[in-house]
Scaffold this active site. Structure first.
Site, PDB file in Angstrom:
ATOM      1  N   GLU A 240       0.873  -1.179   0.000  1.00  0.00           N
ATOM      2  CA  GLU A 240       0.000   0.000   0.000  1.00  0.00           C
ATOM      3  C   GLU A 240       0.899   1.214   0.000  1.00  0.00           C
ATOM      4  O   GLU A 240       1.681   1.423   0.941  1.00  0.00           O
ATOM      5  CB  GLU A 240      -0.935   0.045   1.206  1.00  0.00           C
ATOM      6  CG  GLU A 240      -1.884   1.244   1.105  1.00  0.00           C
ATOM      7  CD  GLU A 240      -2.644   1.568   2.380  1.00  0.00           C
ATOM      8  OE1 GLU A 240      -3.473   2.510   2.342  1.00  0.00           O
ATOM      9  OE2 GLU A 240      -2.394   0.925   3.422  1.00  0.00           O
TER      10      GLU A 240
ATOM     11  N   ASP B 154     -11.039   9.620  -3.633  1.00  0.00           N
ATOM     12  CA  ASP B 154     -12.225  10.473  -3.591  1.00  0.00           C
ATOM     13  C   ASP B 154     -12.133  11.562  -4.647  1.00  0.00           C
ATOM     14  O   ASP B 154     -13.047  12.377  -4.773  1.00  0.00           O
ATOM     15  CB  ASP B 154     -12.355  11.127  -2.213  1.00  0.00           C
ATOM     16  CG  ASP B 154     -11.205  12.083  -1.945  1.00  0.00           C
ATOM     17  OD1 ASP B 154     -10.030  11.637  -2.009  1.00  0.00           O
ATOM     18  OD2 ASP B 154     -11.455  13.275  -1.681  1.00  0.00           O
TER      19      ASP B 154
ATOM     20  N   ASP C 145      -2.706  12.243  -2.843  1.00  0.00           N
ATOM     21  CA  ASP C 145      -2.882  13.656  -3.193  1.00  0.00           C
ATOM     22  C   ASP C 145      -2.997  13.726  -4.716  1.00  0.00           C
ATOM     23  O   ASP C 145      -2.088  13.288  -5.426  1.00  0.00           O
ATOM     24  CB  ASP C 145      -1.667  14.458  -2.709  1.00  0.00           C
ATOM     25  CG  ASP C 145      -1.830  15.955  -2.916  1.00  0.00           C
ATOM     26  OD1 ASP C 145      -2.564  16.363  -3.846  1.00  0.00           O
ATOM     27  OD2 ASP C 145      -1.204  16.718  -2.165  1.00  0.00           O
TER      28      ASP C 145
ATOM     29  N   ASP D  22       5.140   4.646   3.640  1.00  0.00           N
ATOM     30  CA  ASP D  22       4.874   6.079   3.781  1.00  0.00           C
ATOM     31  C   ASP D  22       6.135   6.734   4.322  1.00  0.00           C
ATOM     32  O   ASP D  22       6.907   6.097   5.045  1.00  0.00           O
ATOM     33  CB  ASP D  22       3.698   6.334   4.733  1.00  0.00           C
ATOM     34  CG  ASP D  22       2.967   7.639   4.420  1.00  0.00           C
ATOM     35  OD1 ASP D  22       3.608   8.705   4.525  1.00  0.00           O
ATOM     36  OD2 ASP D  22       1.778   7.599   4.083  1.00  0.00           O
TER      37      ASP D  22
ATOM     38  N   LYS E 259      -2.656  20.741  -9.825  1.00  0.00           N
ATOM     39  CA  LYS E 259      -1.972  21.755 -10.639  1.00  0.00           C
ATOM     40  C   LYS E 259      -1.057  21.079 -11.657  1.00  0.00           C
ATOM     41  O   LYS E 259      -0.365  20.110 -11.353  1.00  0.00           O
ATOM     42  CB  LYS E 259      -1.160  22.689  -9.744  1.00  0.00           C
ATOM     43  CG  LYS E 259      -2.028  23.600  -8.882  1.00  0.00           C
ATOM     44  CD  LYS E 259      -1.184  24.573  -8.087  1.00  0.00           C
ATOM     45  CE  LYS E 259      -2.060  25.502  -7.249  1.00  0.00           C
ATOM     46  NZ  LYS E 259      -1.253  26.433  -6.423  1.00  0.00           N
TER      47      LYS E 259
END
Length: 224
Positions: free
Chosen positions: A52, A162, A126, A77, A130
């Site tokens: 993950e 999402d 994220d 992470d 942009k």
């Protein structure tokens, strides 16, 4: 989270047997002993390895590990104070098939050998909307090439987000590069037939998105 709390979690991570925190040079110099050795040396089995990426608090890594005890899960992470929660839960609940690595996603092919990984999950990244942030999107072509290096032939990728932007961007990129889209859903909680592993495991932020009635999207695909 207060700085004292962060420091406490960093210290605890150092004592957790399911947490690995290699230095960047250790990875890039080829000295990370777990590369190519995750099954035999770490998990002590031949079960499939599932990553993950950007695992946050580790809810998905731990949730999948509980759901699939015959697979090995590794959450990755750079923010160790976040995945401390998942690592501690895995230890407290005796979930031996959940591990964590503190490193950057762009170093994934230094942490794993060629064809060592069976599946990769990307959960709520994220979207980097942009244009100048395109190179940081976790499903851009450069990242897909990194994933391909460590995935077995016909290895599976999962994207749960999402962000309609991220969903559409990724679908367009996959079709344009002729990668294989196996399944795509624009709203997994509202449409019938959604995979159970997608709807039964929720991250902390996902539960908040659902309270706001935000659609959660999902893509399963293979990299050619």
């Amino acid at each position: 989270m207060g700085s004292k709390n962060k420091l406490k979690r960093f210290k605890e991570n150092e004592t957790f047997e399911n947490v690995f925190q290699p230095k960047r040079e250790e990875l890039t110099d080829g000295n990370f002993i777990n590369k190519g050795n995750w099954n035999e040396g770490v998990f002590k089995n031949d079960n499939p390895i599932v990553l993950e990426l950007g695992c946050g608090k580790g809810e998905y890594t731990v949730g999948l590990a509980k759901r699939y005890p015959n697979k090995n899960f590794i959450g990755i992470d750079i923010k160790g104070a976040r995945f401390w929660r998942g690592a501690k839960t895995a230890l407290d609940e005796n979930i031996p098939n959940a591990m964590f690595i503190r490193t950057q996603i762009e170093l994934i092919d230094f942490a794993f050998a060629e064809n060592e990984v069976d599946e990769i999950w990307i959960t709520f990244p994220d979207p980097q909307i942009k244009y100048k942030r395109t190179k940081h999107r976790m499903t851009n072509l450069e990242f897909l090439e990194r994933y391909k290096k460590v995935l077995k032939p016909n290895g599976i990728m999962h994207l749960k987000t999402d962000s309609e932007f991220m969903h559409g961007y990724t679908l367009g990129l996959l079709h344009g590069a002729e990668h294989k889209v196996l399944y795509a859903n624009h709203n997994v909680y509202k449409q019938e037939g959604s995979p159970e592993e997608v709807t039964e495991i929720q991250t902390y932020y996902e539960s908040q998105y659902l309270e706001q009635d935000k659609p959660i999207t999902y893509i399963r695909f293979q990299i050619n």
